[in-house]
Design an enzyme around this catalytic site. Sequence first.
Site, PDB file in Angstrom:
ATOM      1  N   LEU A   1      27.110  14.995   5.482  1.00 15.60           N
ATOM      2  CA  LEU A   1      28.032  14.423   6.445  1.00 15.60           C
ATOM      3  C   LEU A   1      27.726  12.964   6.707  1.00 15.60           C
ATOM      4  O   LEU A   1      26.585  12.525   6.613  1.00 15.60           O
ATOM      5  CB  LEU A   1      28.046  15.229   7.743  1.00 15.60           C
ATOM      6  N   ASP A   2      28.773  12.244   6.992  1.00 14.71           N
ATOM      7  CA  ASP A   2      28.681  10.850   7.372  1.00 14.71           C
ATOM      8  C   ASP A   2      28.060  10.774   8.772  1.00 14.71           C
ATOM      9  O   ASP A   2      28.034  11.762   9.499  1.00 14.71           O
ATOM     10  CB  ASP A   2      30.101  10.268   7.345  1.00 14.71           C
ATOM     11  N   LYS A   3      27.555   9.602   9.148  1.00 14.44           N
ATOM     12  CA  LYS A   3      26.996   9.448  10.495  1.00 14.44           C
ATOM     13  C   LYS A   3      28.046   8.949  11.482  1.00 14.44           C
ATOM     14  O   LYS A   3      28.395   9.635  12.445  1.00 14.44           O
ATOM     15  CB  LYS A   3      25.812   8.473  10.490  1.00 14.44           C
TER      16      LYS A   3
ATOM     17  N   ASP B   1      30.316   2.713   8.982  1.00 15.65           N
ATOM     18  CA  ASP B   1      30.713   3.332   7.725  1.00 15.65           C
ATOM     19  C   ASP B   1      31.836   4.319   7.927  1.00 15.65           C
ATOM     20  O   ASP B   1      31.929   5.317   7.262  1.00 15.65           O
ATOM     21  CB  ASP B   1      29.518   4.022   7.055  1.00 15.65           C
TER      22      ASP B   1
END
Length: 780
Positions: free
Chosen positions: A449-451, A4
Site C-alpha cells: 500500500l501507498d503511504k 506520492d
Amino acid sequence: MPHDGAKNAQAHPPADVDACGSCGTGDAAKSAQAEVVDGRSFHVSGLDCAEEVSILNRVVGPEVGGTEYLAFDVINARMTVLDGGTNPSSDKIIDIVATTGMTAKPWDAKDASADQAAHLKKQKLFTMLSGGFWAAGFVYHLIETGIAGAIGLFSGHGEAAMPMVEVALFGGAILFGVWLVAPKAWSSARRFSPDMNLLMVVAVAGAIGLGEFFEAATVAFFFSLSLYLESWSVGRARNAVAALLDLAPPTARVLYDDGSEADVPAAAVAVGAKFIVRGGDRIPLDGKVVDGAGAVDQAPITGESALVPKEAGEDVYAGTVNGEGTLTVRATKAASDTVLSKIIRMVGDAHSRRAEVEQWVAKFARIYTPVVMVLAILIALVPPLVVGGDWGFWFYNALVLLVIACPCALVISTPVSIVASLAASARNGVLIKGGAYVEAPGRTTALALDKTGTITMGEPEVAAIYPLGGISERDLMARAVALEARSSHPLAQAILGRAEQDGMQVIAAVDTRTVPGRGLEGEMDGQSIWLGSDRFAEEKGLGDDIPTDLRDRIEGAGSTLVAIGDANGVSGVLELRDRIRPDAKGIVSRLHAQGIKKIVMLTGDNAATAKAVAAEVGIDEVRAELLPEDKVTAIEELVAEYSTVAMIGDGVNDAPAMARAHYGIAMGAVGSDAAIETADIALMTDDIGKIPWLIGHSRRTMFIIKQNIGLSLATKAVFVVATAFGMASMWGAIAADVGVSLLVVANALRLLRAREDDDGPRGGEQIGAEIAKGALAHGH
C-alpha cells in the site's frame, strides 16, 4: 513535503479471453475481459444459466470466429459479439440463436427489463398450468382410488392402466411443463450435444413410454418449476443491482436566471444549470454547491455512516440525500455521466468477468452431462443383459438417473452468489469490477500500500511548536500565519488550520515573496521576517540557531521542520507531519488477524518519514523514496514470493504497480473518474477500513459458493448410488433436485445482507460457526 498521491489513472494490459467467452483469470484474475461495449450486444430470451451459455458458445461461436469473440451476462440475458472476429450480420446471428430454441434481438437497455419480465411471466404461466393439471390429475386419482391408491402413485411404478381422463390431465401437465424446454432439447439432440434440457425431455418421454404418466407429469412440472425458480432468483439478484437506479430521483428542481423554478426530468438538465435540493430530498445530479449549507447522507454511494457537511464550493453526488438545509447546486455532469450512473453500468457489466469457480462449474457441467447420458445407457442395458434383470425396471432407473443428474442447482448457484456479492459490495461503498475480483481478495496473502492518502490523510498538520529565544508560541505562530496567509501550499494550509483551531486572527504580511525551493520572506509590523526549511536557515547563516537534538528528533520522527526567524536569528521551529489515519493501526492489526502474511508500505516519501509511520501503525516492511518503476519492481518481488498480492493506492504513480499486482484497489474513487473506471476494485471513500471488510466479504462469498456446490453434488451422489441399486424413484429425484435448487438460491441470496462491520470467516472452524450462525439468524 513529498507527496506520492494523486488520483489513480490505472491502465490495464490487454485482456485474455478463454473458451467460455470469459476472462482468463491468470494471476488471480488479473486479466479482465474485453469490455462488453466493444461489440454488438443482443438480448437472448431463454438465456437463464450457464447451460445456455454453453449452448450459445457451441452454436454461435464458430460463426463469429471462435468463442473468444463472445461474452455473456446471464443476469441480464445479454450476449455480446466482440469486435475482431468474422463479424457476421446481426440478422444472421439472430437466426443462428433461433436454432437453439432461444430467441435474440439487438440489445436495448430500456426494452431488456420488459423482455425479461415477459419471459418470466410466460415461465410462470406455463409452470402454473403444468402444476394445475398435475394437481387436477392427482385429485382425480384420489377420488377414484382413495388414499391408498394415491399413496400407490408414489410407492412404485408399473401400476394398472390409468383412465383416459386422468391420462389427459397428466398429459396437460406434461405438455405445459416441457413446452419451453422442448425446442432447446431438440436443438441439443440435433447437434448430438446433450444438455440438461435433453436429459429432462428424454426422461419424460421414457416415462410416457413405460406408461408412467404420473411420474412423467411430476418430472415435467417440477423441472418447469425449477427453471422458473432459477429465472426468479436471477431476477432477484438483478433487481438488487437495479435498485441502485432508484437512488437518483427522476426530476430536478431547476432554478432559472429570472428566479423561477420548475421540475425538469433529470436527464434533460444541462451541465451548468442550477437546481434546488431541499432538506430530505435526494440529489438528482452530480454538482457543486453554489449556495446554502447542509449535511448530506452519502451512504448510498460511499457507504459512509455519518452525515457529511456541505457548503458553497463542495461537491455533491447523485443519489445522496440532503439531510438538512436547502442547497443550490450547479450541475457538473449530465445524468448519464454521474458517479452513480457509472457505478450502475459497471456493476451491470461486471457479470461478464466470471470468477474462476464460475468457469469451473460451467466446464464441469459440459463434461458432466454427456457422462451422465452414457451412465444412464449402461444402467438401462447392463443389468438386463448381464444378470437378466427386468428391462422395464432398469430402463426406469436409467430415467431416474437422468432426472437427478440435472445440473440446475449446480449451475445457477454460482452466478446468483456472485451478483448478490457485487450488489452488497456496492451498497457498502466498495465497487468490485467483476466476479473475477470477488474471489481474489479472500486469497490475499500479501498487501502493498501507498503511504500518502492511504495510511495517512495526505494532509499535513502542525504537530508541535518550538519557540526559541524567548518568543511566545502565539507570537511565533502569528509570524508563520502572516507569511502563509496568501499561500495555497499544503504546508501553508496546515499552519492556517492550526491558527483557526487556536482562534487566531489572520493578518497577512506585506511585500511577501517566494524563494523557490526554500521558503517565504516578507514584512510584519515593519520588521523583516522569513519562514522556510532548515536549509534556508543555514543559507542565511543561522543554521546553528536550531538545536541539534531538536533537529534530530523532528527528522527521526519523519516530520518536516519549518524554521521561522528574522534578521536577528531563528525565532522558533514548527514540526509538521502528515496526519496518520486514526484507525490505521487497528485496521493493520485486523488484516494480520485475517491471515495477511505481509503488509508492505511502498512510498516515494523519505525513509525516515515512512519508517516512523510504519512503526506507529504496525506495518511489516517499508520501501521508501521509490519512483513508479521501483514500485513495480517491489510488486514483482512480492508476486514471486506470495500467491495473491494486492496493491492499494490513490495516485497516478501507483498505477503501474497496481497493474502488476494480482489485483489493484483504488482509494477514494468518488470524484475521480479514472479511479472508478480503471481500478479492479474501487473504494468509494478514503476509508481503508473497507479492506478488512472486502477480504471477509470475499471469503464469505466463496464459502457460500462452495457450500452450494458441495450440497448439489452430495445430493446427486446419494441418488446416483440409490439408483444403481434400484432404490430411487423419479418423482423423489426431481423433488430432491428442486429442493436443492431452492436451498442454494436462498443461501446465495444471504449475501445481499452482508454486514458492514463483518470481517468475514477467517479459518475453518470460524467459517463453519459464522456461516451456521448467519444461516440461523436469517432463517435458512
